[in-house]
Motif scaffolding. Structure first.
Motif, PDB file in Angstrom:
ATOM      1  N   CYS A  31       0.853  -1.181   0.000  1.00  0.00           N
ATOM      2  CA  CYS A  31       0.000   0.000   0.000  1.00  0.00           C
ATOM      3  C   CYS A  31       0.897   1.241   0.000  1.00  0.00           C
ATOM      4  CB  CYS A  31      -0.903  -0.013   1.225  1.00  0.00           C
ATOM      5  SG  CYS A  31      -1.940   1.439   1.396  1.00  0.00           S
ATOM      6  N   LYS A  32       0.740   2.107  -1.000  1.00  0.00           N
ATOM      7  CA  LYS A  32       1.589   3.300  -1.104  1.00  0.00           C
ATOM      8  C   LYS A  32       1.468   4.196   0.125  1.00  0.00           C
ATOM      9  CE  LYS A  32       1.957   5.863  -4.695  1.00  0.00           C
ATOM     10  NZ  LYS A  32       1.620   6.694  -5.872  1.00  0.00           N
ATOM     11  N   ASP A  33       0.289   4.261   0.686  1.00  0.00           N
ATOM     12  CA  ASP A  33       0.059   5.083   1.874  1.00  0.00           C
ATOM     13  C   ASP A  33       0.534   4.299   3.100  1.00  0.00           C
ATOM     14  OD1 ASP A  33      -0.842   6.569   4.008  1.00  0.00           O
ATOM     15  OD2 ASP A  33      -2.886   6.806   3.259  1.00  0.00           O
ATOM     16  N   ALA A  34       1.714   4.676   3.607  1.00  0.00           N
ATOM     17  CA  ALA A  34       2.300   3.918   4.714  1.00  0.00           C
ATOM     18  C   ALA A  34       1.424   3.943   5.960  1.00  0.00           C
ATOM     19  CB  ALA A  34       3.691   4.447   5.042  1.00  0.00           C
ATOM     20  N   SER A  35       0.590   4.979   6.122  1.00  0.00           N
ATOM     21  CA  SER A  35      -0.277   5.050   7.295  1.00  0.00           C
ATOM     22  C   SER A  35      -1.359   3.973   7.250  1.00  0.00           C
ATOM     23  CB  SER A  35      -0.916   6.437   7.410  1.00  0.00           C
ATOM     24  OG  SER A  35      -1.843   6.655   6.360  1.00  0.00           O
ATOM     25  N   ARG A  36      -1.671   3.476   6.056  1.00  0.00           N
ATOM     26  CA  ARG A  36      -2.673   2.421   5.887  1.00  0.00           C
ATOM     27  C   ARG A  36      -2.035   1.048   5.691  1.00  0.00           C
ATOM     28  NH1 ARG A  36      -4.999   3.526   0.991  1.00  0.00           N
ATOM     29  NH2 ARG A  36      -6.546   1.909   1.384  1.00  0.00           N
ATOM     30  N   ARG A  37      -0.741   1.018   5.520  1.00  0.00           N
ATOM     31  CA  ARG A  37      -0.025  -0.248   5.340  1.00  0.00           C
ATOM     32  C   ARG A  37       0.001  -1.011   6.661  1.00  0.00           C
ATOM     33  NH1 ARG A  37       5.647   1.108   3.524  1.00  0.00           N
ATOM     34  NH2 ARG A  37       4.412   2.113   1.867  1.00  0.00           N
ATOM     35  N   LEU A  38      -0.108  -2.324   6.592  1.00  0.00           N
ATOM     36  CA  LEU A  38      -0.069  -3.143   7.802  1.00  0.00           C
ATOM     37  C   LEU A  38       1.290  -3.042   8.485  1.00  0.00           C
ATOM     38  CD1 LEU A  38      -1.792  -6.498   6.707  1.00  0.00           C
ATOM     39  CD2 LEU A  38      -2.846  -4.507   7.798  1.00  0.00           C
ATOM     40  N   SER A  39       1.283  -3.178   9.792  1.00  0.00           N
ATOM     41  CA  SER A  39       2.529  -3.356  10.541  1.00  0.00           C
ATOM     42  C   SER A  39       2.952  -4.814  10.452  1.00  0.00           C
ATOM     43  CB  SER A  39       2.332  -2.954  11.997  1.00  0.00           C
ATOM     44  OG  SER A  39       1.468  -3.897  12.640  1.00  0.00           O
ATOM     45  N   ALA A  40       4.160  -5.109  10.870  1.00  0.00           N
ATOM     46  CA  ALA A  40       4.629  -6.506  10.853  1.00  0.00           C
ATOM     47  C   ALA A  40       3.751  -7.389  11.733  1.00  0.00           C
ATOM     48  CB  ALA A  40       6.084  -6.567  11.304  1.00  0.00           C
ATOM     49  N   GLU A  41       3.363  -6.897  12.906  1.00  0.00           N
ATOM     50  CA  GLU A  41       2.496  -7.675  13.795  1.00  0.00           C
ATOM     51  C   GLU A  41       1.135  -7.911  13.152  1.00  0.00           C
ATOM     52  OE1 GLU A  41       2.768  -9.194  16.655  1.00  0.00           O
ATOM     53  OE2 GLU A  41       4.861  -8.717  17.049  1.00  0.00           O
ATOM     54  N   GLN A  42       0.594  -6.916  12.466  1.00  0.00           N
ATOM     55  CA  GLN A  42      -0.694  -7.082  11.798  1.00  0.00           C
ATOM     56  C   GLN A  42      -0.599  -8.086  10.657  1.00  0.00           C
ATOM     57  OE1 GLN A  42      -1.274  -2.897  10.949  1.00  0.00           O
ATOM     58  NE2 GLN A  42      -2.932  -2.728  12.466  1.00  0.00           N
ATOM     59  N   VAL A  43       0.528  -8.102   9.970  1.00  0.00           N
ATOM     60  CA  VAL A  43       0.726  -9.098   8.910  1.00  0.00           C
ATOM     61  C   VAL A  43       0.635 -10.509   9.490  1.00  0.00           C
ATOM     62  CG1 VAL A  43       2.421 -10.078   7.312  1.00  0.00           C
ATOM     63  CG2 VAL A  43       2.091  -7.598   7.412  1.00  0.00           C
ATOM     64  N   LEU A  44       1.266 -10.724  10.638  1.00  0.00           N
ATOM     65  CA  LEU A  44       1.264 -12.057  11.251  1.00  0.00           C
ATOM     66  C   LEU A  44      -0.114 -12.463  11.760  1.00  0.00           C
ATOM     67  CD1 LEU A  44       4.674 -11.876  13.153  1.00  0.00           C
ATOM     68  CD2 LEU A  44       4.129 -13.324  11.174  1.00  0.00           C
ATOM     69  N   ARG A  45      -1.016 -11.484  11.927  1.00  0.00           N
ATOM     70  CA  ARG A  45      -2.379 -11.795  12.357  1.00  0.00           C
ATOM     71  C   ARG A  45      -3.360 -11.825  11.186  1.00  0.00           C
ATOM     72  NH1 ARG A  45      -1.070  -7.950  16.530  1.00  0.00           N
ATOM     73  NH2 ARG A  45      -2.435  -6.393  15.545  1.00  0.00           N
ATOM     74  N   HIS A  46      -2.863 -11.600   9.970  1.00  0.00           N
ATOM     75  CA  HIS A  46      -3.753 -11.581   8.803  1.00  0.00           C
ATOM     76  C   HIS A  46      -4.345 -12.976   8.570  1.00  0.00           C
ATOM     77  CE1 HIS A  46      -4.962 -11.447   4.540  1.00  0.00           C
ATOM     78  NE2 HIS A  46      -5.138 -10.158   4.741  1.00  0.00           N
ATOM     79  N   PRO A  47      -5.595 -13.059   8.098  1.00  0.00           N
ATOM     80  CA  PRO A  47      -6.244 -14.362   7.881  1.00  0.00           C
ATOM     81  C   PRO A  47      -5.454 -15.317   6.992  1.00  0.00           C
ATOM     82  CG  PRO A  47      -7.872 -12.618   7.767  1.00  0.00           C
ATOM     83  CD  PRO A  47      -6.542 -11.938   7.898  1.00  0.00           C
ATOM     84  N   TRP A  48      -4.754 -14.794   5.980  1.00  0.00           N
ATOM     85  CA  TRP A  48      -3.969 -15.708   5.132  1.00  0.00           C
ATOM     86  C   TRP A  48      -2.875 -16.387   5.941  1.00  0.00           C
ATOM     87  CZ3 TRP A  48       1.209 -15.920   3.285  1.00  0.00           C
ATOM     88  CH2 TRP A  48       1.419 -16.871   2.285  1.00  0.00           C
ATOM     89  N   VAL A  49      -2.182 -15.619   6.787  1.00  0.00           N
ATOM     90  CA  VAL A  49      -1.097 -16.182   7.593  1.00  0.00           C
ATOM     91  C   VAL A  49      -1.652 -17.177   8.610  1.00  0.00           C
ATOM     92  CG1 VAL A  49       0.708 -15.653   9.290  1.00  0.00           C
ATOM     93  CG2 VAL A  49       0.390 -14.184   7.274  1.00  0.00           C
ATOM     94  N   THR A  50      -2.714 -16.805   9.303  1.00  0.00           N
ATOM     95  CA  THR A  50      -3.258 -17.688  10.338  1.00  0.00           C
ATOM     96  C   THR A  50      -3.858 -18.943   9.731  1.00  0.00           C
ATOM     97  OG1 THR A  50      -5.335 -16.440  10.333  1.00  0.00           O
ATOM     98  CG2 THR A  50      -3.658 -15.802  11.949  1.00  0.00           C
ATOM     99  N   SER A  51      -4.471 -18.837   8.542  1.00  0.00           N
ATOM    100  CA  SER A  51      -5.082 -20.019   7.922  1.00  0.00           C
ATOM    101  C   SER A  51      -4.019 -20.963   7.376  1.00  0.00           C
ATOM    102  CB  SER A  51      -6.029 -19.599   6.796  1.00  0.00           C
ATOM    103  OG  SER A  51      -5.335 -18.960   5.746  1.00  0.00           O
ATOM    104  N   VAL A  52      -2.956 -20.418   6.810  1.00  0.00           N
ATOM    105  CA  VAL A  52      -1.880 -21.269   6.276  1.00  0.00           C
ATOM    106  C   VAL A  52      -1.167 -21.974   7.411  1.00  0.00           C
ATOM    107  CG1 VAL A  52       0.300 -21.267   5.023  1.00  0.00           C
ATOM    108  CG2 VAL A  52      -1.605 -19.916   4.174  1.00  0.00           C
ATOM    109  N   ARG A  53      -1.023 -21.290   8.547  1.00  0.00           N
ATOM    110  CA  ARG A  53      -0.371 -21.925   9.701  1.00  0.00           C
ATOM    111  C   ARG A  53      -1.129 -23.167  10.163  1.00  0.00           C
ATOM    112  NH1 ARG A  53       0.900 -16.787  13.671  1.00  0.00           N
ATOM    113  NH2 ARG A  53       3.106 -16.506  13.179  1.00  0.00           N
ATOM    114  N   GLN A  54      -2.442 -23.145   9.989  1.00  0.00           N
ATOM    115  CA  GLN A  54      -3.277 -24.241  10.493  1.00  0.00           C
ATOM    116  C   GLN A  54      -3.346 -25.422   9.545  1.00  0.00           C
ATOM    117  OE1 GLN A  54      -6.971 -22.266  11.243  1.00  0.00           O
ATOM    118  NE2 GLN A  54      -6.149 -20.992  12.900  1.00  0.00           N
ATOM    119  N   THR A  55      -2.875 -25.245   8.302  1.00  0.00           N
ATOM    120  CA  THR A  55      -2.963 -26.337   7.315  1.00  0.00           C
ATOM    121  C   THR A  55      -1.755 -27.235   7.393  1.00  0.00           C
ATOM    122  OG1 THR A  55      -1.985 -24.895   5.631  1.00  0.00           O
ATOM    123  CG2 THR A  55      -4.386 -24.974   5.766  1.00  0.00           C
TER     124      THR A  55
END
Length: 274
Positions: free
Chosen positions: A250-274
């Motif tokens: 996301c070009k707007d850094a204020s709207r870009r996820l933080s590293a912690e938010q990335v690790l809580r994203h549904p794609w990350v959490t769902s892949v971890r469970q598979t």
């Protein structure tokens, strides 16, 4: 070589070299354990900025010590002409080589097995107030067991050392550098999230999201930030993965996820469970 280094370690073959120094394989004469030795010739340093970067890296590695996915520094030796850092040995192919030698694109589980430990290392750095600022496949290393380690903190900065939590300075690598860095503005640690997002895109697509025929054209593409998901490549990529990429690139850094938010994203959490 510094005499005290030669007493403690036997320095063996060269593993690689950079602008200021050479990396050797070495092993402890006391334990027999293998390490890498990053030897820097201080006489090759061009100016005070180069010297500051060289002196900063071992301090940053000490602060980051204890994380399984960050290269650890074990000993430091210095004399008038050189500086030697004994660090973890990562003798597996780096991520650049893994991508280059991989047949086709990475599946989402394959990509996640690389991306998640990378983001865990980035999150660890950010919690301690340190931004890497040059995350790219060449700096993502693997040891002989296949464990990922983030390396080369020569461009890293303590953003936690000032009240604003921001940094300045154009550092990074074409393809991976965030647009706010190129604009010469103050920026925060989310530049690392952008760079990691580029890596995830490459793993899933086989090519970078922003590129050109020359570095200048690549920088222009980064500044435009026109993120696309070509159907022929992304037809089999999940909506969750594409959503994560949009929020990291996301070009707007204020709207870009933080590293912690990335690790809580549904794609990350769902892949971890598979």
């Amino acid at each position: 070589m510094t005499e005290s280094l030669k007493i403690d370690y036997q320095v063996c073959e060269e593993l690689g070299r950079g602008q200021f120094g050479i990396i050797y394989r070495c092993f402890s004469v006391f334990s027999g354990r293998s390490f890498a030795c990053k030897s820097i010739d201080k006489r090759l340093l061009c100016d005070s900025t180069d010297r500051e970067c060289i002196e900063k890296e071992p301090k940053i590695l000490h602060i980051l010590g204890g994380n399984a996915n960050v290269v650890q520094i074990h000993r430091l030796y210095e004399d008038d002409d050189s500086l030697h850092m004994v660090i973890d040995l990562c003798d597996g192919p780096d991520l650049y080589d893994r991508i280059s030698n991989h047949v086709g694109v990475f599946s989402e589980p394959e990509a996640a097995s690389i991306f998640i430990p990378l983001m865990q290392s980035v999150s660890h750095c950010h919690r301690l107030g340190i931004a890497h600022r040059d995350i790219k496949p060449e700096n993502v290393l693997f040891d002989s067991t296949g464990k990922l380690m983030l390396a080369d903190f020569g461009s890293a900065e303590w953003f936690g050392m000032n009240e604003s939590g921001t940094m300045t300075g154009v550092v990074g690598t074409p393809y991976y550098v965030a647009p706010e860095v190129l604009l010469g503005r103050e920026y925060n640690e989310k530049v690392d999230v952008w760079s990691a997002g580029v890596i995830l895109y490459i793993l899933l697509a086989g090519s970078p999201p922003f590129h050109g025929e020359t570095p200048v054209e690549t920088f222009q593409a980064v500044l435009r930030g026109n993120l696309r998901f070509p159907l022929r490549i992304f037809s089999s990529v999940s909506p969750e993965a594409k959503d994560l990429l949009r929020k990291m690139l996301c070009k707007d850094a204020s709207r870009r996820l933080s590293a912690e938010q990335v690790l809580r994203h549904p794609w990350v959490t769902s892949v971890r469970q598979t």
